[in-house]
Design a protein around this motif. Sequence first.
Motif, PDB file in Angstrom:
ATOM      1  N   LEU A 199       0.833  -1.204   0.000  1.00 23.46           N
ATOM      2  CA  LEU A 199       0.000   0.000   0.000  1.00 23.46           C
ATOM      3  C   LEU A 199       0.871   1.259   0.000  1.00 23.46           C
ATOM      4  N   GLU A 207       1.598   9.332  -5.687  1.00 21.65           N
ATOM      5  CA  GLU A 207       2.052  10.688  -5.366  1.00 21.65           C
ATOM      6  C   GLU A 207       3.026  11.198  -6.435  1.00 21.65           C
ATOM      7  N   SER A 220      -6.926  -1.396  -3.016  1.00 24.05           N
ATOM      8  CA  SER A 220      -7.582  -1.354  -1.706  1.00 24.05           C
ATOM      9  C   SER A 220      -8.932  -2.067  -1.720  1.00 24.05           C
ATOM     10  N   GLN A 252     -11.073   9.022   5.225  1.00 20.67           N
ATOM     11  CA  GLN A 252     -11.605   7.970   4.359  1.00 20.67           C
ATOM     12  C   GLN A 252     -10.793   6.678   4.454  1.00 20.67           C
ATOM     13  N   LEU A 255      -8.331   0.884   5.722  1.00 22.88           N
ATOM     14  CA  LEU A 255      -7.794  -0.484   5.583  1.00 22.88           C
ATOM     15  C   LEU A 255      -7.114  -0.990   6.860  1.00 22.88           C
ATOM     16  N   PRO A 256      -6.357  -0.151   7.568  1.00 21.40           N
ATOM     17  CA  PRO A 256      -5.749  -0.661   8.808  1.00 21.40           C
ATOM     18  C   PRO A 256      -6.790  -1.157   9.808  1.00 21.40           C
ATOM     19  N   TRP A 298      -8.320   5.446  13.762  1.00 20.41           N
ATOM     20  CA  TRP A 298      -7.272   5.562  12.735  1.00 20.41           C
ATOM     21  C   TRP A 298      -7.297   6.938  12.065  1.00 20.41           C
ATOM     22  N   LEU A 301      -4.570  11.043   7.484  1.00 19.69           N
ATOM     23  CA  LEU A 301      -4.399  12.470   7.165  1.00 19.69           C
ATOM     24  C   LEU A 301      -4.236  13.267   8.458  1.00 19.69           C
ATOM     25  N   ALA A 345      -0.665   3.719  19.399  1.00 22.46           N
ATOM     26  CA  ALA A 345      -0.061   2.467  18.921  1.00 22.46           C
ATOM     27  C   ALA A 345       0.846   2.820  17.745  1.00 22.46           C
ATOM     28  N   PHE A 348       1.157  -1.912  13.898  1.00 20.50           N
ATOM     29  CA  PHE A 348       0.052  -2.870  13.920  1.00 20.50           C
ATOM     30  C   PHE A 348       0.114  -3.776  15.150  1.00 20.50           C
TER      31      PHE A 348
HETATM   32  C1  B12 Z   1      -5.479   3.062  -0.169  1.00 21.23           C
HETATM   33  C2  B12 Z   1      -5.335   4.573  -0.081  1.00 21.23           C
HETATM   34  C3  B12 Z   1      -6.454   5.367  -0.338  1.00 21.23           C
HETATM   35  C4  B12 Z   1      -7.822   4.778  -0.558  1.00 21.23           C
HETATM   36  C5  B12 Z   1      -8.394   4.383   0.826  1.00 21.23           C
HETATM   37  C6  B12 Z   1      -9.213   3.122   0.786  1.00 21.23           C
HETATM   38  C7  B12 Z   1      -9.457   2.537   2.166  1.00 21.23           C
HETATM   39  N1  B12 Z   1     -10.459   1.701   2.231  1.00 21.23           N
HETATM   40  O1  B12 Z   1      -8.780   2.795   3.151  1.00 21.23           O
HETATM   41  C8  B12 Z   1      -8.558   5.972  -1.226  1.00 21.23           C
HETATM   42  C9  B12 Z   1      -8.434   5.825  -2.723  1.00 21.23           C
HETATM   43  C10 B12 Z   1     -10.040   6.106  -0.862  1.00 21.23           C
HETATM   44  C11 B12 Z   1      -7.716   7.141  -0.748  1.00 21.23           C
HETATM   45  C12 B12 Z   1      -8.163   8.438  -0.704  1.00 21.23           C
HETATM   46  C13 B12 Z   1      -7.345   9.532  -0.420  1.00 21.23           C
HETATM   47  N2  B12 Z   1      -6.014   9.495  -0.205  1.00 21.23           N
HETATM   48 CO1  B12 Z   1      -5.039   7.865   0.082  1.00 21.23          CO
HETATM   49  N3  B12 Z   1      -3.884   6.436   0.270  1.00 21.23           N
HETATM   50  C14 B12 Z   1      -4.089   5.159   0.256  1.00 21.23           C
HETATM   51  C15 B12 Z   1      -2.792   4.388   0.588  1.00 21.23           C
HETATM   52  C16 B12 Z   1      -2.238   3.821  -0.709  1.00 21.23           C
HETATM   53  C17 B12 Z   1      -2.914   3.290   1.625  1.00 21.23           C
HETATM   54  C18 B12 Z   1      -3.648   3.748   2.908  1.00 21.23           C
HETATM   55  C19 B12 Z   1      -3.398   2.836   4.071  1.00 21.23           C
HETATM   56  O2  B12 Z   1      -4.156   1.928   4.279  1.00 21.23           O
HETATM   57  N4  B12 Z   1      -2.281   3.096   4.835  1.00 21.23           N
HETATM   58  C20 B12 Z   1      -1.927   2.366   6.009  1.00 21.23           C
HETATM   59  C21 B12 Z   1      -0.423   1.963   6.056  1.00 21.23           C
HETATM   60  C22 B12 Z   1      -0.159   0.974   4.959  1.00 21.23           C
HETATM   61  O3  B12 Z   1       0.469   2.999   5.787  1.00 21.23           O
HETATM   62  P1  B12 Z   1       1.093   4.043   6.827  1.00 21.23           P
HETATM   63  O4  B12 Z   1       0.032   4.890   7.387  1.00 21.23           O
HETATM   64  O5  B12 Z   1       2.180   4.689   6.084  1.00 21.23           O
HETATM   65  O6  B12 Z   1       1.699   3.146   8.023  1.00 21.23           O
HETATM   66  C23 B12 Z   1       2.571   3.674   8.981  1.00 21.23           C
HETATM   67  C24 B12 Z   1       2.071   3.590  10.368  1.00 21.23           C
HETATM   68  O7  B12 Z   1       0.787   4.033  10.424  1.00 21.23           O
HETATM   69  C25 B12 Z   1       2.266   2.125  10.774  1.00 21.23           C
HETATM   70  N5  B12 Z   1       1.176   1.224  10.479  1.00 21.23           N
HETATM   71  C26 B12 Z   1       0.999   0.507   9.376  1.00 21.23           C
HETATM   72  N6  B12 Z   1      -0.101  -0.240   9.467  1.00 21.23           N
HETATM   73  C27 B12 Z   1      -0.647  -0.005  10.661  1.00 21.23           C
HETATM   74  C28 B12 Z   1      -1.769  -0.515  11.257  1.00 21.23           C
HETATM   75  C29 B12 Z   1      -2.108  -0.102  12.561  1.00 21.23           C
HETATM   76  C30 B12 Z   1      -3.337  -0.640  13.184  1.00 21.23           C
HETATM   77  C31 B12 Z   1      -1.276   0.831  13.220  1.00 21.23           C
HETATM   78  C32 B12 Z   1      -1.621   1.267  14.591  1.00 21.23           C
HETATM   79  C33 B12 Z   1      -0.151   1.339  12.617  1.00 21.23           C
HETATM   80  C34 B12 Z   1       0.166   0.911  11.326  1.00 21.23           C
HETATM   81  O8  B12 Z   1       3.358   1.770  10.057  1.00 21.23           O
HETATM   82  C35 B12 Z   1       3.719   2.811   9.112  1.00 21.23           C
HETATM   83  C36 B12 Z   1       4.887   3.606   9.648  1.00 21.23           C
HETATM   84  O9  B12 Z   1       6.028   2.811   9.660  1.00 21.23           O
HETATM   85  C37 B12 Z   1      -1.951   5.556   1.194  1.00 21.23           C
HETATM   86  C38 B12 Z   1      -0.445   5.363   1.137  1.00 21.23           C
HETATM   87  C39 B12 Z   1       0.127   5.291   2.566  1.00 21.23           C
HETATM   88  N7  B12 Z   1       1.410   5.439   2.689  1.00 21.23           N
HETATM   89  O10 B12 Z   1      -0.563   5.087   3.536  1.00 21.23           O
HETATM   90  C40 B12 Z   1      -2.495   6.778   0.487  1.00 21.23           C
HETATM   91  C41 B12 Z   1      -2.413   8.120   1.214  1.00 21.23           C
HETATM   92  C42 B12 Z   1      -2.664   7.944   2.710  1.00 21.23           C
HETATM   93  N8  B12 Z   1      -3.510   8.871   0.614  1.00 21.23           N
HETATM   94  C43 B12 Z   1      -3.244  10.128   0.467  1.00 21.23           C
HETATM   95  C44 B12 Z   1      -4.152  11.096  -0.017  1.00 21.23           C
HETATM   96  C45 B12 Z   1      -3.609  12.490  -0.270  1.00 21.23           C
HETATM   97  C46 B12 Z   1      -5.503  10.761  -0.241  1.00 21.23           C
HETATM   98  C47 B12 Z   1      -6.620  11.719  -0.664  1.00 21.23           C
HETATM   99  C48 B12 Z   1      -6.612  13.075   0.086  1.00 21.23           C
HETATM  100  C49 B12 Z   1      -6.520  11.903  -2.183  1.00 21.23           C
HETATM  101  C50 B12 Z   1      -7.530  12.867  -2.750  1.00 21.23           C
HETATM  102  N9  B12 Z   1      -7.006  14.007  -3.164  1.00 21.23           N
HETATM  103  O11 B12 Z   1      -8.682  12.596  -2.800  1.00 21.23           O
HETATM  104  C51 B12 Z   1      -7.865  10.900  -0.335  1.00 21.23           C
HETATM  105  C52 B12 Z   1      -8.330  11.088   1.128  1.00 21.23           C
HETATM  106  C53 B12 Z   1      -9.692  11.555   1.295  1.00 21.23           C
HETATM  107  C54 B12 Z   1     -10.058  11.584   2.767  1.00 21.23           C
HETATM  108  N10 B12 Z   1     -10.834  12.564   3.162  1.00 21.23           N
HETATM  109  O12 B12 Z   1      -9.670  10.777   3.571  1.00 21.23           O
HETATM  110  C55 B12 Z   1      -1.825  10.467   0.906  1.00 21.23           C
HETATM  111  C56 B12 Z   1      -1.821  11.206   2.250  1.00 21.23           C
HETATM  112  C57 B12 Z   1      -0.733  12.255   2.305  1.00 21.23           C
HETATM  113  C58 B12 Z   1      -0.855  13.028   3.586  1.00 21.23           C
HETATM  114  N11 B12 Z   1      -0.149  12.577   4.607  1.00 21.23           N
HETATM  115  O13 B12 Z   1      -1.588  13.952   3.657  1.00 21.23           O
HETATM  116  C59 B12 Z   1      -1.153   9.049   0.938  1.00 21.23           C
HETATM  117  C60 B12 Z   1      -0.044   8.885   2.013  1.00 21.23           C
HETATM  118  C61 B12 Z   1      -0.586   8.772  -0.475  1.00 21.23           C
HETATM  119  C62 B12 Z   1       0.670   9.582  -0.726  1.00 21.23           C
HETATM  120  N12 B12 Z   1       1.834   8.928  -0.681  1.00 21.23           N
HETATM  121  O14 B12 Z   1       0.584  10.747  -0.979  1.00 21.23           O
HETATM  122  N13 B12 Z   1      -6.477   6.723  -0.391  1.00 21.23           N
END
Ligand code: B12
Length: 364
Positions: A199, A207, A220, A252, A255-256, A298, A301, A345, A348
């Motif tokens: 993801l 991006e 997703s 929005q 997934l986590p 969760w 943003l 937390a 995960f």
């Molecule tokens: C799938 C996805 C979507 C899907 C969501 C579907 C769904 N059912 O969740 C859709 C297409 C709907 C979407 C929409 C948007 N998205 Co989006 N999306 C993603 C994506 C690819 C994965 C999200 C996810 O599940 N992340 C969870 C895990 C995998 O990632 P993480 O947060 O980096 O994990 C860290 C910690 O949280 C921890 N961790 C990992 N897993 C877990 C689990 C738990 C339980 C815990 C506690 C910790 C933890 O470990 C990591 C750190 O080492 C991310 C990419 C990313 N890096 O996250 C972009 C991302 C989050 N999205 C982004 C954006 C900009 C958007 C939109 C604003 C786009 C738009 N212009 O419309 C919209 C949001 C609208 C809104 N109001 O929320 C940006 C956010 C940038 C920011 N920080 O502001 C990201 C980061 C993409 C990017 N690289 O730019 N998105």
Amino acid sequence: MIDMNPQPAASREPGQTEPDDPELGESAPELGWPVGVVSERLAIAAPTLRSWDRRHGVGPSLRTRGNHRRYTELDIRRVLLMSRLTAQGVPAQSAADSVLAMDAGAIVERLDGDRELAGSGKGGGTGLPGGTGLPGGLPVGGAPATEVEGAEQDATDLVEAIVGAARALDPRTMALLYRQVMRRRDVGRAWVEVFAPALRRVGDLWEEGRLGVQSEHLTSELLQSELRAVVRANRLHVAGLPVVLASADDEQHHLPLLALEAELARHGVASLFLGPRVPSDALVSALRESQPRAVFLWASLARPQAEPFWRDLEVIDWPLEVVIGGPGWPDGIVAPEGPVTVTRAADFRAAVAALVPHPGASVG
Ligand code: B12
């Protein structure tokens, strides 16, 4: 390709086989299929089949006069589904509970769903190994034929393969990959080692403008349905007061939460899953109605430092643990006065440790 045709060939019904049926050898059954035949055709060891029967009640409905086990076609389908679920990491007892709770139609439907996925994929590299039919045209296969060729079990290769399927908008390969990942890992490891990295990679590519948002949606959407399948398979096994899982207001990404729900279900912990974009007042109402011991929130943003939720929590009058996760939460959140505690937390595993009730759980 696997033949999941639920309609047995009329001449091959169990109990109607000729004594010299070449498929079954000289010991053709009087009724149903003997354990050896089922074992050979499903590639499941006979002791495993006997143990599933004795310990979990997933076994043959029939016995010969000499008390030998005889499987009907439906029994065999149950066993096949049991083997799929356990291979996906579902504990044997919960797999058995799920399988035994399903009627014949639901079992056929579920196996048919797998057959759809096991069909040949488009393009190169998605071909699947085939299988042979069970007596009576029953579903089959050695190891379930759901591997994507060339995708090794190494997490990096799997991440790349998932990203490739996203780029190619290839749902079949992607679903196969998700299952491939979960056959060898429990859902927690699958999330940490493969799904979350995939993801993040998809998000980074989006991006950088190197991947369309449609690919992100496909990645997703399909992951959501696979994670929900794990929850479904464990549903009968979960008990107790549910923990509440929600994404923050206007958030929005969820997934986590699904990965957490699936992992909690595997541990027998029930969830009240409220999903994305839960307004603060609705969340507090849900908490007051369900009185959980914990809620996980969760945010991907960035959240404001001060938001109504923290103030709204002042009405909570029982010991509630609020666990926050995701990169969107600012530092320095302070719990309101009273019985509510707030912990963060970091990953995960820490979230699971905080939400599964066992002594010594700590939050990172
Ligand atoms: C799938 C996805 C979507 C899907 C969501 C579907 C769904 N059912 O969740 C859709 C297409 C709907 C979407 C929409 C948007 N998205 Co989006 N999306 C993603 C994506 C690819 C994965 C999200 C996810 O599940 N992340 C969870 C895990 C995998 O990632 P993480 O947060 O980096 O994990 C860290 C910690 O949280 C921890 N961790 C990992 N897993 C877990 C689990 C738990 C339980 C815990 C506690 C910790 C933890 O470990 C990591 C750190 O080492 C991310 C990419 C990313 N890096 O996250 C972009 C991302 C989050 N999205 C982004 C954006 C900009 C958007 C939109 C604003 C786009 C738009 N212009 O419309 C919209 C949001 C609208 C809104 N109001 O929320 C940006 C956010 C940038 C920011 N920080 O502001 C990201 C980061 C993409 C990017 N690289 O730019 N998105």
